[in-house]
Scaffold this motif. Structure first.
Motif, PDB file in Angstrom:
ATOM      1  N   GLU A  88       0.226   4.060  -2.729  1.00  0.00           N
ATOM      2  CA  GLU A  88      -0.414   5.249  -2.158  1.00  0.00           C
ATOM      3  C   GLU A  88       0.128   6.536  -2.778  1.00  0.00           C
ATOM      4  O   GLU A  88      -0.613   7.495  -3.017  1.00  0.00           O
ATOM      5  CB  GLU A  88      -0.203   5.266  -0.637  1.00  0.00           C
ATOM      6  CG  GLU A  88      -0.796   6.458   0.082  1.00  0.00           C
ATOM      7  CD  GLU A  88      -2.314   6.505   0.061  1.00  0.00           C
ATOM      8  OE1 GLU A  88      -2.871   7.615   0.063  1.00  0.00           O
ATOM      9  OE2 GLU A  88      -2.940   5.427   0.036  1.00  0.00           O
ATOM     10  N   LYS A  89       1.405   6.543  -3.067  1.00  0.00           N
ATOM     11  CA  LYS A  89       2.035   7.740  -3.635  1.00  0.00           C
ATOM     12  C   LYS A  89       1.501   8.078  -5.022  1.00  0.00           C
ATOM     13  O   LYS A  89       1.602   9.219  -5.477  1.00  0.00           O
ATOM     14  CB  LYS A  89       3.554   7.550  -3.698  1.00  0.00           C
ATOM     15  CG  LYS A  89       4.217   7.405  -2.335  1.00  0.00           C
ATOM     16  CD  LYS A  89       5.703   7.159  -2.479  1.00  0.00           C
ATOM     17  CE  LYS A  89       6.371   7.005  -1.116  1.00  0.00           C
ATOM     18  NZ  LYS A  89       7.831   6.752  -1.227  1.00  0.00           N
ATOM     19  N   LYS A  93      -5.564  12.378  -5.243  1.00  0.00           N
ATOM     20  CA  LYS A  93      -6.076  12.877  -3.970  1.00  0.00           C
ATOM     21  C   LYS A  93      -7.526  12.474  -3.755  1.00  0.00           C
ATOM     22  O   LYS A  93      -7.949  12.204  -2.628  1.00  0.00           O
ATOM     23  CB  LYS A  93      -5.949  14.402  -3.931  1.00  0.00           C
ATOM     24  CG  LYS A  93      -6.519  15.050  -2.680  1.00  0.00           C
ATOM     25  CD  LYS A  93      -6.375  16.553  -2.747  1.00  0.00           C
ATOM     26  CE  LYS A  93      -6.962  17.219  -1.498  1.00  0.00           C
ATOM     27  NZ  LYS A  93      -6.813  18.705  -1.550  1.00  0.00           N
ATOM     28  N   LEU A 102      -8.002  -2.807  -1.505  1.00  0.00           N
ATOM     29  CA  LEU A 102      -6.790  -2.224  -2.079  1.00  0.00           C
ATOM     30  C   LEU A 102      -6.725  -2.499  -3.578  1.00  0.00           C
ATOM     31  O   LEU A 102      -6.388  -1.614  -4.374  1.00  0.00           O
ATOM     32  CB  LEU A 102      -5.550  -2.797  -1.383  1.00  0.00           C
ATOM     33  CG  LEU A 102      -4.191  -2.360  -1.948  1.00  0.00           C
ATOM     34  CD1 LEU A 102      -4.032  -0.852  -1.910  1.00  0.00           C
ATOM     35  CD2 LEU A 102      -3.058  -3.045  -1.188  1.00  0.00           C
ATOM     36  N   PHE A 119      -1.741   7.218  -6.115  1.00  0.00           N
ATOM     37  CA  PHE A 119      -3.183   7.439  -6.123  1.00  0.00           C
ATOM     38  C   PHE A 119      -3.478   8.938  -6.166  1.00  0.00           C
ATOM     39  O   PHE A 119      -2.760   9.736  -5.556  1.00  0.00           O
ATOM     40  CB  PHE A 119      -3.839   6.843  -4.873  1.00  0.00           C
ATOM     41  CG  PHE A 119      -3.824   5.338  -4.816  1.00  0.00           C
ATOM     42  CD1 PHE A 119      -3.840   4.570  -5.968  1.00  0.00           C
ATOM     43  CD2 PHE A 119      -3.805   4.682  -3.588  1.00  0.00           C
ATOM     44  CE1 PHE A 119      -3.828   3.178  -5.902  1.00  0.00           C
ATOM     45  CE2 PHE A 119      -3.800   3.298  -3.509  1.00  0.00           C
ATOM     46  CZ  PHE A 119      -3.809   2.547  -4.681  1.00  0.00           C
ATOM     47  N   LYS A 156      -8.820   9.613   4.436  1.00  0.00           N
ATOM     48  CA  LYS A 156      -9.843   9.807   3.392  1.00  0.00           C
ATOM     49  C   LYS A 156     -11.176   9.270   3.928  1.00  0.00           C
ATOM     50  O   LYS A 156     -11.638   9.700   4.959  1.00  0.00           O
ATOM     51  CB  LYS A 156      -9.436   9.074   2.110  1.00  0.00           C
ATOM     52  CG  LYS A 156      -8.047   9.446   1.593  1.00  0.00           C
ATOM     53  CD  LYS A 156      -7.981  10.851   1.040  1.00  0.00           C
ATOM     54  CE  LYS A 156      -6.596  11.149   0.461  1.00  0.00           C
ATOM     55  NZ  LYS A 156      -6.507  12.499  -0.115  1.00  0.00           N
ATOM     56  N   ARG A 188      -8.400   4.424   2.589  1.00  0.00           N
ATOM     57  CA  ARG A 188      -7.169   5.200   2.647  1.00  0.00           C
ATOM     58  C   ARG A 188      -7.149   6.034   3.914  1.00  0.00           C
ATOM     59  O   ARG A 188      -8.172   6.628   4.287  1.00  0.00           O
ATOM     60  CB  ARG A 188      -7.021   6.099   1.415  1.00  0.00           C
ATOM     61  CG  ARG A 188      -6.919   5.334   0.108  1.00  0.00           C
ATOM     62  CD  ARG A 188      -6.831   6.285  -1.081  1.00  0.00           C
ATOM     63  NE  ARG A 188      -5.592   7.039  -1.067  1.00  0.00           N
ATOM     64  CZ  ARG A 188      -5.379   8.114  -1.848  1.00  0.00           C
ATOM     65  NH1 ARG A 188      -6.327   8.541  -2.669  1.00  0.00           N
ATOM     66  NH2 ARG A 188      -4.226   8.754  -1.785  1.00  0.00           N
ATOM     67  N   ASN A 194       0.816  -1.225   0.000  1.00  0.00           N
ATOM     68  CA  ASN A 194       0.000   0.000   0.000  1.00  0.00           C
ATOM     69  C   ASN A 194       0.849   1.273   0.000  1.00  0.00           C
ATOM     70  O   ASN A 194       0.532   2.218  -0.737  1.00  0.00           O
ATOM     71  CB  ASN A 194      -0.958   0.000   1.195  1.00  0.00           C
ATOM     72  CG  ASN A 194      -1.908   1.187   1.152  1.00  0.00           C
ATOM     73  OD1 ASN A 194      -2.672   1.361   0.210  1.00  0.00           O
ATOM     74  ND2 ASN A 194      -1.848   2.024   2.173  1.00  0.00           N
ATOM     75  N   PRO A 195       1.934   1.358   0.794  1.00  0.00           N
ATOM     76  CA  PRO A 195       2.742   2.589   0.758  1.00  0.00           C
ATOM     77  C   PRO A 195       3.336   2.866  -0.627  1.00  0.00           C
ATOM     78  O   PRO A 195       3.566   4.024  -0.988  1.00  0.00           O
ATOM     79  CB  PRO A 195       3.853   2.312   1.781  1.00  0.00           C
ATOM     80  CG  PRO A 195       3.276   1.281   2.683  1.00  0.00           C
ATOM     81  CD  PRO A 195       2.430   0.412   1.808  1.00  0.00           C
ATOM     82  N   ASP A 211      -6.924   2.984 -10.685  1.00  0.00           N
ATOM     83  CA  ASP A 211      -5.983   4.110 -10.594  1.00  0.00           C
ATOM     84  C   ASP A 211      -5.634   4.653 -11.982  1.00  0.00           C
ATOM     85  O   ASP A 211      -5.526   5.871 -12.172  1.00  0.00           O
ATOM     86  CB  ASP A 211      -4.716   3.657  -9.861  1.00  0.00           C
ATOM     87  CG  ASP A 211      -3.703   4.774  -9.715  1.00  0.00           C
ATOM     88  OD1 ASP A 211      -4.061   5.837  -9.181  1.00  0.00           O
ATOM     89  OD2 ASP A 211      -2.544   4.588 -10.144  1.00  0.00           O
ATOM     90  N   ASN A 263      -8.746  -0.107  -5.582  1.00  0.00           N
ATOM     91  CA  ASN A 263      -8.098   1.189  -5.802  1.00  0.00           C
ATOM     92  C   ASN A 263      -7.028   1.103  -6.886  1.00  0.00           C
ATOM     93  O   ASN A 263      -6.911   1.990  -7.734  1.00  0.00           O
ATOM     94  CB  ASN A 263      -7.460   1.679  -4.498  1.00  0.00           C
ATOM     95  CG  ASN A 263      -8.473   2.247  -3.530  1.00  0.00           C
ATOM     96  OD1 ASN A 263      -9.594   2.588  -3.912  1.00  0.00           O
ATOM     97  ND2 ASN A 263      -8.100   2.341  -2.268  1.00  0.00           N
TER      98      ASN A 263
END
Length: 404
Positions: free
Chosen positions: A94-95, A99, A235, A97, A108, A105, A90-91, A242, A238
């Motif tokens: 995450e960068k 906003k 996850l 994805f 969020k 998240r 995820n980290p 993306d 997402n």
């Protein structure tokens, strides 16, 4: 695998265990695993590091609220692996994805998504002084339509790129010190697992009567679909969309766009532009992701008409609780009142479920002007139930009463 990497994997596995049992500690599966949990974690660790991990059967059932859907509840042991995977990848994702992707998240969630859509409307209409339009789209059977090969290829490409680039390690399983093969192995096991081939059905065939094929893994096409309810599925949802998010933002240049799972909202002053987006979105989703827009869930209205999103109805100057949310809360109260009449006292697990359910609805409602409504709904609970719980002064939360 070198000794220090073995130690790191074991630490990650223990961290994943504590994450998995958070808010679930009183459930039967978590309690069963907790007995001799260290011994069980060491056994799971040996399986993973030796590439011998096997997924246990899930429990499959149908729930009616908030919407009717099929759930595959993974074995607690497998949920630990889901957290292990989530904490590792995820980290990294995450960068990338945008906003305005709100689901699953940190920082969020639904409340943030509701605020953002309200902001989109106010900003685009210049505080309701100019005309603007709202387009809302939905994907037909999203979780049952995701292609496992497409998803795995996306994740594999991203992870290989990450491990090859000279970036500082994140620590844990995502560290450059750990073999990429191990992480990809676990992802393959989870992504390509078909839970319909290895599950216990909790219920009868009648429970599935009337449930559309697009809402059930039993009706999914070969190589497609993920179980609703798993942390990894959230996850994956997402990650899968993306690419579409960046297409909307960077290619279509839509500034006011947000998404929660497959519930998408676009706000723009040009109605014709939004009309054109429907076909462009349809083409992209079909050609790149093998997804289909739901033909009956294409909503295009003037902002004055409002928009329903994440359990609320947003109109100029006011955000209302959606009727369905209120109806679902009423239905839950009715169920718990009936349980109370039949059983008398609730078990500890049932009390925790009542607390979680009630506070979830109150948590959504407290952000709106709903004091009178919250007070009214709480007082619908049977007196016998209310005696066991303590209610906050503003009817924003309930907790277990402390007996002196």
């Amino acid at each position: 695998m070198p000794k220090n990497e073995n130690q790191q994997l074991l630490l990650d596995l223990f961290a994943a265990y504590f994450d998995a049992r958070k808010h679930k500690r009183q459930t039967a599966s978590a309690l069963a695993f907790e007995a001799n949990y260290e011994e069980k974690l060491f056994a799971l660790y040996e399986e993973i590091k030796n590439f011998q991990y096997k997924i246990n059967p899930s429990i499959c059932f149908v729930v009616e609220k908030p919407v009717r859907r099929e759930i595959f509840a993974a074995d607690f042991r497998d949920r630990i692996v889901h957290h292990l995977i989530f904490n590792a990848i995820n980290p990294i994702f995450e960068k990338h994805f945008i906003k305005d992707s709100y689901s699953c998240r940190i920082g969020k969630g639904t409340s943030y998504g509701i605020k953002r859509v309200d902001h989109f409307i106010r900003s685009c209409s210049e505080n309701y002084q100019k005309d603007c339009w709202i387009l809302k789209l939905d994907i037909s059977g999203y979780f049952m339509s995701m292609d496992r090969n497409i998803l795995y290829a996306k994740i594999e490409k991203k992870l290989k790129s990450y491990f090859l680039e000279a970036k500082p390690p994140l620590g844990g399983l995502a560290s450059k010190k750990v073999e990429l093969d191990l992480l990809l192995y676990l992802l393959q096991k989870v992504i390509f697992n078909d839970p319909t081939k290895n599950c216990f059905v909790n219920g009868t065939r009648q429970d599935w009567v009337g449930l559309p094929r697009t809402k059930s893994l039993f009706g999914a096409k070969p190589g497609k679909g993920f179980p609703i309810g798993n942390l990894t599925s959230q996850l994956f949802g997402n990650i899968y969309l993306d690419e579409f998010d960046h297409f909307v933002k960077e290619k279509l240049k839509i500034k006011h766009y947000g998404r929660y799972v497959d519930d998408m909202v676009f706000v723009h002053q040009d109605k014709e532009l939004l009309k054109s987006i429907v076909q462009k979105a349809k083409n992209f989703l079909q050609s790149q992701l093998q997804l289909t827009l739901h033909p009956k869930k294409i909503y295009l209205q003037n902002f004055c008409k409002g928009v329903q999103f994440l359990g609320t109805f947003t109109k100029p100057y006011r955000i209302y609780i959606a009727s369905r949310t209120k109806q679902n809360f009423y239905a839950k109260i009715k169920i718990y009142n009936e349980m109370g009449r039949q059983k008398g006292d609730f078990s500890k697990e049932e009390s925790q479920a009542l607390l979680a359910c009630t506070n979830s609805y109150l948590g959504i409602m407290k952000h709106r002007r709903t004091f009178a409504l919250r007070k009214k709904m709480i007082k619908i609970f049977a007196k016998e139930i209310l005696q066991s719980f303590q209610i906050s002064e503003k009817f924003e939360k309930i907790s277990v009463a402390i007996l002196i």
